[in-house]
Scaffold this motif. Structure first.
Motif, mmCIF file in Angstrom:
data_model
loop_
_atom_site.group_PDB
_atom_site.id
_atom_site.type_symbol
_atom_site.label_atom_id
_atom_site.label_comp_id
_atom_site.label_asym_id
_atom_site.label_seq_id
_atom_site.Cartn_x
_atom_site.Cartn_y
_atom_site.Cartn_z
ATOM 1 N N SER A 26 -44.541 -18.917 -14.391
ATOM 2 C CA SER A 26 -43.488 -18.516 -15.330
ATOM 3 C C SER A 26 -42.150 -19.152 -14.951
ATOM 4 O O SER A 26 -41.418 -19.655 -15.817
ATOM 5 N N LEU A 27 -41.826 -19.130 -13.661
ATOM 6 C CA LEU A 27 -40.556 -19.717 -13.206
ATOM 7 C C LEU A 27 -40.532 -21.221 -13.437
ATOM 8 O O LEU A 27 -39.476 -21.793 -13.735
ATOM 9 N N LYS A 28 -41.686 -21.871 -13.316
ATOM 10 C CA LYS A 28 -41.765 -23.312 -13.543
ATOM 11 C C LYS A 28 -41.706 -23.650 -15.028
ATOM 12 O O LYS A 28 -40.976 -24.560 -15.455
ATOM 13 N N LYS A 29 -42.464 -22.922 -15.821
ATOM 14 C CA LYS A 29 -42.566 -23.232 -17.252
ATOM 15 C C LYS A 29 -41.296 -22.880 -18.007
ATOM 16 O O LYS A 29 -40.886 -23.596 -18.930
ATOM 17 N N PHE A 30 -40.652 -21.764 -17.621
ATOM 18 C CA PHE A 30 -39.452 -21.313 -18.338
ATOM 19 C C PHE A 30 -38.224 -21.379 -17.423
ATOM 20 O O PHE A 30 -37.429 -20.443 -17.371
ATOM 21 N N SER A 31 -38.113 -22.485 -16.705
ATOM 22 C CA SER A 31 -36.988 -22.651 -15.769
ATOM 23 C C SER A 31 -35.641 -22.641 -16.483
ATOM 24 O O SER A 31 -34.611 -22.306 -15.885
ATOM 25 N N LYS A 32 -35.643 -22.978 -17.783
ATOM 26 C CA LYS A 32 -34.394 -22.982 -18.557
ATOM 27 C C LYS A 32 -33.847 -21.571 -18.731
ATOM 28 O O LYS A 32 -32.632 -21.353 -18.775
ATOM 29 N N TYR A 33 -34.745 -20.600 -18.828
ATOM 30 C CA TYR A 33 -34.339 -19.216 -19.070
ATOM 31 C C TYR A 33 -34.367 -18.372 -17.785
ATOM 32 O O TYR A 33 -33.610 -17.412 -17.657
ATOM 33 N N LEU A 34 -35.274 -18.711 -16.874
ATOM 34 C CA LEU A 34 -35.423 -17.930 -15.640
ATOM 35 C C LEU A 34 -34.753 -18.686 -14.491
ATOM 36 O O LEU A 34 -35.426 -19.291 -13.648
ATOM 37 N N LYS A 35 -33.450 -18.661 -14.478
ATOM 38 C CA LYS A 35 -32.716 -19.367 -13.437
ATOM 39 C C LYS A 35 -31.668 -18.441 -12.836
ATOM 40 O O LYS A 35 -31.299 -17.426 -13.418
ATOM 41 N N GLY A 36 -31.185 -18.807 -11.671
ATOM 42 C CA GLY A 36 -30.226 -17.972 -10.962
ATOM 43 C C GLY A 36 -30.831 -17.394 -9.699
ATOM 44 O O GLY A 36 -32.040 -17.472 -9.450
ATOM 45 N N THR A 37 -29.978 -16.781 -8.908
ATOM 46 C CA THR A 37 -30.400 -16.250 -7.608
ATOM 47 C C THR A 37 -31.531 -15.224 -7.696
ATOM 48 O O THR A 37 -32.475 -15.289 -6.895
ATOM 49 N N PRO A 38 -31.499 -14.258 -8.633
ATOM 50 C CA PRO A 38 -32.584 -13.255 -8.672
ATOM 51 C C PRO A 38 -33.968 -13.883 -8.836
ATOM 52 O O PRO A 38 -34.931 -13.454 -8.180
ATOM 53 N N PHE A 39 -34.074 -14.892 -9.700
ATOM 54 C CA PHE A 39 -35.380 -15.499 -9.954
ATOM 55 C C PHE A 39 -35.808 -16.426 -8.814
ATOM 56 O O PHE A 39 -36.997 -16.570 -8.545
ATOM 57 N N ILE A 40 -34.844 -17.046 -8.133
ATOM 58 C CA ILE A 40 -35.175 -17.853 -6.956
ATOM 59 C C ILE A 40 -35.714 -16.952 -5.851
ATOM 60 O O ILE A 40 -36.687 -17.284 -5.164
ATOM 61 N N LEU A 41 -35.093 -15.792 -5.669
ATOM 62 C CA LEU A 41 -35.582 -14.833 -4.685
ATOM 63 C C LEU A 41 -36.969 -14.313 -5.063
ATOM 64 O O LEU A 41 -37.837 -14.151 -4.204
ATOM 65 N N MET A 42 -37.187 -14.064 -6.364
ATOM 66 C CA MET A 42 -38.499 -13.613 -6.821
ATOM 67 C C MET A 42 -39.559 -14.678 -6.574
ATOM 68 O O MET A 42 -40.703 -14.370 -6.213
#
Length: 327
Positions: free
Chosen positions: A46-62
């Motif tokens: 999900s983080l790879k496919k939707f990197s445009k929407y799932l970005k920022g520190t919270p998602f990097i930590l996830m």
């Protein structure tokens, strides 16, 4: 003759019970490992496919938490192999690898959970500073790298010390082979982690009750804090048996007895770590949207666009209502 027959019957019955216990344990481990592989792989995809929407520190930590939990899935897979092939349980190399993989996973995931809480705390208490700091990707990479390095060293050093001293690991159980000092340090860390996280969440909730944000935004932040508190309460419930037995192993005279008990009390903690993708991943609305898009083979771009439009509309509507109420 009768005594021999009775002994044989008792031995056979014990063998059957032992075999049933092994089969049940293997089934539980396989189910937990497969679930952990599935959930954390889904987060990374999900983080790879939707990197445009799932970005920022919270998602990097996830994402880093997902990698740490995938290591736990590897550790559980090695545990399954050890349960099926008993000869591996007395293999020193196999035992050391399993302990290292599981220990690095648990240590990294514990530290990352503190970072996730601290990030949420700063985002609400110091929004401008948090926004500026979150854009410094180099600083963020350094912090995450330090977390991984510390977790690896804390586990590798005792493992290599054991190998150099030519200690043969007679039992490959992770919970039983944790040194008393390391178990005590882990217990203190778990209690401090729980206390720090709860204090930060309570401070944030108190701040939200007296802030001037829109009602909708305040409600969303309160829900997020509520999810975090529930996650940490579940965390301490699952890990408290391990904490208690580790303290007894350190200070009690019957160390061997409580060490054998600890190999069972660590099981709820492993289960809790394996379910991080549910506790923290599924609680995030953007990740849930990404999960639905991938599992249902839908157009993720449309789902996220609709979600952002609804969020923006509800936020605008709440702001207008707040302004009207003030007038």
């Amino acid at each position: 003759m009768n005594n021999t027959t009775e002994s044989f019957a008792v031995g056979t019955e014990n063998d059957v019970q032992s075999r049933k216990l092994r089969v049940t344990r293997t089934f539980i481990l396989i189910t937990l490992a497969l679930t952990t592989y599935f959930g954390n792989t889904l987060i990374l995809v999900s983080l790879k496919k939707f990197s445009k929407y799932l970005k920022g520190t919270p998602f990097i930590l996830m994402g880093n938490l997902a990698v740490a939990d995938l290591l736990l899935a590897v550790g559980l897979s090695l545990e399954v192999l050890g349960t099926i092939f008993l000869s591996l349980e007395i293999n020193t190399f196999f035992c050391v690898v399993k302990v290292i993989v599981t220990g690095v996973s648990l240590g990294t995931s514990g530290k990352l959970l503190i970072f996730i809480s601290f990030d949420r705390f700063c985002a609400i208490m110091f929004p401008m500073k948090h926004l500026t700091h979150s854009q410094k990707s180099r600083c963020r990479r350094i912090h995450i790298a330090i977390v991984w390095i510390i977790s690896v060293l804390v586990v590798l050093i005792p493992a290599f010390v054991n190998l150099r001293s030519s200690k043969v690991l007679e039992d490959c159980n992770f919970g039983r082979k944790i040194p008393a000092g390391m178990g005590m340090c882990a217990s203190v860390f778990i209690l401090l982690q729980f206390a720090i996280n709860i204090i930060m969440c309570l401070i944030v909730m108190r701040k939200l009750k007296t802030n001037t944000l829109s009602r909708q935004k305040c409600k969303k932040s309160m829900i997020k804090c509520g999810h975090l508190i529930k996650g940490y309460v579940l965390f301490v419930i699952c890990w408290m048996p391990f904490v208690v037995t580790s303290i007894l192993v350190t200070f009690s005279e019957e160390k061997e007895r409580y060490a054998s008990v600890r190999e069972y009390t660590i099981a709820p903690g492993l289960f809790n770590s394996a379910m991080n993708w549910v506790i923290y991943g599924c609680a995030n609305i953007k990740l849930r949207t990404a999960f639905k898009s991938i599992l249902l083979c839908r157009n993720g771009q449309e789902l996220f666009s609709v979600g952002h439009f609804r969020a923006a509309s509800s936020e605008k509507y709440s702001i207008q209502n707040d302004q009207k109420s003030k007038l």
